[in-house]
Design a protein around this motif. Structure first.
Motif, short mmCIF file in Angstrom:
data_model
loop_
_atom_site.label_atom_id
_atom_site.label_comp_id
_atom_site.label_asym_id
_atom_site.label_seq_id
_atom_site.Cartn_x
_atom_site.Cartn_y
_atom_site.Cartn_z
N ARG A 10 10.39 0.06 -5.95
CA ARG A 10 11.32 -0.58 -6.88
C ARG A 10 11.62 -2.04 -6.52
NH1 ARG A 10 14.22 1.69 -10.95
NH2 ARG A 10 15.80 0.34 -11.87
N ALA A 11 11.88 -2.31 -5.25
CA ALA A 11 12.21 -3.69 -4.85
C ALA A 11 11.07 -4.67 -5.17
CB ALA A 11 12.59 -3.75 -3.38
N VAL B 288 13.67 -2.42 -15.68
CA VAL B 288 12.88 -1.64 -14.72
C VAL B 288 13.31 -0.19 -14.90
CG1 VAL B 288 12.31 -1.28 -12.29
CG2 VAL B 288 12.75 -3.59 -13.14
N PHE B 289 12.39 0.65 -15.32
CA PHE B 289 12.75 1.99 -15.75
C PHE B 289 13.20 2.87 -14.59
CE2 PHE B 289 9.75 0.64 -19.11
CZ PHE B 289 10.62 0.71 -20.18
N ARG B 290 14.09 3.79 -14.90
CA ARG B 290 14.60 4.73 -13.91
C ARG B 290 13.49 5.71 -13.51
NH1 ARG B 290 16.84 9.52 -16.27
NH2 ARG B 290 18.60 9.44 -14.82
N PRO B 291 13.56 6.26 -12.31
CA PRO B 291 12.47 7.13 -11.85
C PRO B 291 12.56 8.56 -12.35
CG PRO B 291 14.10 6.86 -10.12
CD PRO B 291 14.52 5.94 -11.24
N HIS B 292 13.72 8.96 -12.85
CA HIS B 292 13.90 10.35 -13.28
C HIS B 292 13.35 10.58 -14.68
CE1 HIS B 292 16.97 9.46 -10.26
NE2 HIS B 292 16.85 10.71 -9.90
N ARG B 293 12.69 11.70 -14.88
CA ARG B 293 12.19 12.08 -16.19
C ARG B 293 13.28 12.79 -16.98
NH1 ARG B 293 8.82 15.90 -16.52
NH2 ARG B 293 7.83 15.16 -18.44
N ASP B 294 13.25 12.62 -18.29
CA ASP B 294 14.12 13.39 -19.18
C ASP B 294 13.38 14.66 -19.54
OD1 ASP B 294 15.73 14.47 -21.11
OD2 ASP B 294 15.87 12.65 -22.35
N VAL C 267 0.84 -1.20 0.00
CA VAL C 267 0.00 0.00 0.00
C VAL C 267 0.88 1.25 0.00
CG1 VAL C 267 -1.71 1.31 1.32
CG2 VAL C 267 -1.91 -1.19 1.15
N ALA C 268 2.02 1.17 0.67
CA ALA C 268 2.93 2.31 0.74
C ALA C 268 3.41 2.75 -0.63
CB ALA C 268 4.13 1.96 1.63
N ALA C 269 3.47 1.84 -1.60
CA ALA C 269 3.89 2.21 -2.95
C ALA C 269 2.86 3.14 -3.59
CB ALA C 269 4.07 0.97 -3.80
N LEU C 270 1.59 2.82 -3.43
CA LEU C 270 0.53 3.67 -3.99
C LEU C 270 0.47 5.01 -3.27
CD1 LEU C 270 -2.29 1.01 -4.44
CD2 LEU C 270 -0.34 1.51 -5.93
N ASP C 271 0.64 4.97 -1.94
CA ASP C 271 0.66 6.22 -1.17
C ASP C 271 1.83 7.10 -1.60
OD1 ASP C 271 -1.53 5.35 0.26
OD2 ASP C 271 -0.37 4.66 1.99
N PHE C 272 2.97 6.48 -1.87
CA PHE C 272 4.15 7.23 -2.31
C PHE C 272 3.84 8.00 -3.59
CE2 PHE C 272 7.79 7.33 -5.21
CZ PHE C 272 8.68 8.09 -4.49
N TYR C 273 3.20 7.34 -4.56
CA TYR C 273 2.92 8.02 -5.82
C TYR C 273 1.79 9.03 -5.69
CZ TYR C 273 6.26 5.35 -8.53
OH TYR C 273 7.42 4.83 -9.04
N ASP C 274 0.83 8.78 -4.80
CA ASP C 274 -0.18 9.80 -4.51
C ASP C 274 0.49 11.09 -4.04
OD1 ASP C 274 -2.54 8.50 -5.19
OD2 ASP C 274 -2.78 7.60 -3.21
#
Length: 220
Positions: free
Chosen positions: A48-49, A67-73, A18-25
């Motif tokens: 990521r893990a 697995v894609f990097r989190p930073h946007r270009d 659930v923490a993953a969804l909260d993180f993106y919220d």
């Protein structure tokens, strides 16, 4: 859970927390480097893990995932927010072709197909769609997936591609410049359990005929 669901590096896949969804919220609200630095450990351990563990479990059947990097270009983007608000992973079957899984504030979704094509590959794709037998095969695959609730996506022309009549029986598929089928699992309780592995595996298996068709008929 099968032995292949265990990775020495990530451990067994236990679901998306659930923490993953909260993180993106939260990241959608505060997409800043300061927020990221404060919550980077949450991203690494809760987002990521688990995604890496899921991909490791699927690897014996489908192959290694990126697995894609989190930073946007943001070099050429109007939107300068620095971080992606989803975590995607992609297994390549051919050039720009394969399977996809994503975690975002909207839950989990799966997909597959091809996301771009050079002029030569696009011409090969359209030639196969135009072929009576090969085109009918693709049309049947896409129709069956859509009937089962999959959503068709991809970039497509509003008009007919050059050289093809507007009355072609598969004009809708000929208009595609990329083609994908997606399944939104969303917030179903299964996403937080190890059983999500089986859901993603079955989705990717359902997409295998499509992915393999594209891989065979767009290689130039």
């Amino acid at each position: 859970m099968s032995p292949s669901s265990t990775s020495p590096a990530q451990g067994p896949f236990a679901g998306i927390p659930v923490a993953a969804l909260d993180f993106y919220d939260d990241l959608e609200v505060d997409n800043t480097r300061s927020f990221w630095e404060k919550h980077k450990d949450t991203y690494l351990t809760q987002v990521r893990a688990p995604v890496e563990a899921l991909c490791a479990a699927l690897e014996p059947e489908f192959g290694a995932a990126k697995v894609f990097r989190p930073h946007r270009d943001v070099r050429f983007a109007k939107d300068k927010t620095p971080f992606k608000t989803h975590q995607g992973a992609f297994v390549r079957a051919a050039e720009s072709t394969g399977w996809y899984v994503e975690v975002s504030p909207r839950g989990v979704r799966t997909g597959g197909g091809f996301y771009e094509a050079s002029a030569g590959r696009l011409a090969a794709y359209r030639g196969a769609v135009d072929h009576d037998q090969l085109g009918a095969e693709l049309e049947a695959m896409v129709g069956e997936l859509e009937a089962a609730g999959w959503e068709r996506g991809g970039d497509r022309l509003k008009t007919s591609p050059r050289g093809y009549d507007v009355d072609h029986p598969r004009i809708d598929l000929l208009r595609h410049r990329s083609l994908s089928l997606g399944h939104v699992i969303g917030f179903e309780p299964v996403i937080h359990t190890s059983e999500l592995l089986d859901v993603v595996r079955e989705d990717w298996r359902a997409l295998r005929p499509l992915v393999e068709w594209v891989a065979r008929h767009t290689t130039v």
